[in-house]
Scaffold this active site. Structure first.
Site, PDB file in Angstrom:
ATOM      1  N   HIS A  21       0.853  -1.198   0.000  1.00  0.00           N
ATOM      2  CA  HIS A  21       0.000   0.000   0.000  1.00  0.00           C
ATOM      3  C   HIS A  21       0.880   1.235   0.000  1.00  0.00           C
ATOM      4  O   HIS A  21       1.961   1.244   0.578  1.00  0.00           O
ATOM      5  CB  HIS A  21      -0.955   0.024   1.199  1.00  0.00           C
ATOM      6  CG  HIS A  21      -0.299  -0.304   2.507  1.00  0.00           C
ATOM      7  ND1 HIS A  21       0.038  -1.580   2.868  1.00  0.00           N
ATOM      8  CD2 HIS A  21       0.099   0.486   3.523  1.00  0.00           C
ATOM      9  CE1 HIS A  21       0.612  -1.571   4.057  1.00  0.00           C
ATOM     10  NE2 HIS A  21       0.669  -0.319   4.481  1.00  0.00           N
ATOM     11  N   ILE A  22       0.366   2.281  -0.635  1.00  0.00           N
ATOM     12  CA  ILE A  22       1.006   3.601  -0.583  1.00  0.00           C
ATOM     13  C   ILE A  22       0.185   4.465   0.360  1.00  0.00           C
ATOM     14  O   ILE A  22      -1.035   4.615   0.173  1.00  0.00           O
ATOM     15  CB  ILE A  22       1.054   4.278  -1.967  1.00  0.00           C
ATOM     16  CG1 ILE A  22       1.796   3.411  -2.977  1.00  0.00           C
ATOM     17  CG2 ILE A  22       1.710   5.652  -1.866  1.00  0.00           C
ATOM     18  CD1 ILE A  22       1.767   3.982  -4.401  1.00  0.00           C
TER      19      ILE A  22
HETATM   20  P1  5GP Z   1       1.771  -0.045   7.408  1.00  0.00           P
HETATM   21  O1  5GP Z   1       2.090   0.055   8.870  1.00  0.00           O
HETATM   22  O2  5GP Z   1       1.692  -1.507   7.005  1.00  0.00           O
HETATM   23  O3  5GP Z   1       2.629   0.761   6.521  1.00  0.00           O
HETATM   24  O4  5GP Z   1       0.331   0.570   7.230  1.00  0.00           O
HETATM   25  C1  5GP Z   1      -0.839  -0.113   7.514  1.00  0.00           C
HETATM   26  C2  5GP Z   1      -1.919   0.899   7.724  1.00  0.00           C
HETATM   27  O5  5GP Z   1      -3.164   0.234   7.651  1.00  0.00           O
HETATM   28  C3  5GP Z   1      -1.852   1.595   9.081  1.00  0.00           C
HETATM   29  O6  5GP Z   1      -1.711   2.988   8.885  1.00  0.00           O
HETATM   30  C4  5GP Z   1      -3.168   1.212   9.749  1.00  0.00           C
HETATM   31  O7  5GP Z   1      -3.714   2.261  10.514  1.00  0.00           O
HETATM   32  C5  5GP Z   1      -4.042   0.839   8.560  1.00  0.00           C
HETATM   33  N1  5GP Z   1      -5.064  -0.143   8.870  1.00  0.00           N
HETATM   34  C6  5GP Z   1      -4.899  -1.294   9.577  1.00  0.00           C
HETATM   35  N2  5GP Z   1      -6.055  -1.969   9.654  1.00  0.00           N
HETATM   36  C7  5GP Z   1      -6.979  -1.235   8.966  1.00  0.00           C
HETATM   37  C8  5GP Z   1      -8.374  -1.424   8.686  1.00  0.00           C
HETATM   38  O8  5GP Z   1      -9.003  -2.410   9.088  1.00  0.00           O
HETATM   39  N3  5GP Z   1      -8.996  -0.453   7.952  1.00  0.00           N
HETATM   40  C9  5GP Z   1      -8.316   0.641   7.501  1.00  0.00           C
HETATM   41  N4  5GP Z   1      -9.028   1.534   6.793  1.00  0.00           N
HETATM   42  N5  5GP Z   1      -7.002   0.853   7.741  1.00  0.00           N
HETATM   43  C10 5GP Z   1      -6.340  -0.078   8.471  1.00  0.00           C
END
Ligand code: 5GP
Length: 114
Positions: free
Chosen positions: A100-101
């Protein structure tokens, strides 16, 4: 077939969330725990675990994801700028293993990042 990732469930609307953009390759929705006034995630439908899993055949897809990131930023009115972030792996603080971005905007960012 392998189980859907969290973000596939969101893109497929198995888990309700406001999709601000979608097409046949990707979708964008609001982060559940926003780190800035605007915080969107642009996610490919293909469940690539992370940017480190990118292969040559993904070059067009990844380019598309970045174009859509700029498009949703424009639609959100982030005229003063924004930050695009991809976290990779443990040291990159990646928590969801589906590429994801992050599109972060609506406030000045600091540098260097933490
Ligand atoms: P990462 O830490 O992998 O770069 O980003 C993952 C992002 O996904 C985090 O900013 C977190 O808040 C978001 N996230 C995690 N679970 C969910 C969800 O169930 N719904 C949404 N909309 N965002 C989520």
């Amino acid at each position: 077939m392998s189980e859907k990732t969290l973000f596939q469930k969101i893109l497929d609307q198995d888990i309700p969330s406001e999709l601000v953009y979608q097409d046949d390759q990707c979708g964008a929705f609001r982060d559940i725990n926003p780190q800035s006034p605007t915080h969107l995630l642009v996610v490919p439908r293909e469940p690539l675990p992370g940017i480190a899993d990118m292969e040559e055949r993904h070059e067009t897809l990844i380019g598309h994801l970045f174009r859509i990131a700029t498009e949703v930023a424009r639609r959100e009115g982030l005229d003063h700028g924004y930050r695009l972030v991809i976290n990779q792996g443990e040291h990159g603080q990646q928590t969801v293993p589906h590429l994801h971005i992050h599109v972060l905007g609506g406030r000045p960012m600091s540098w260097p990042p933490g």
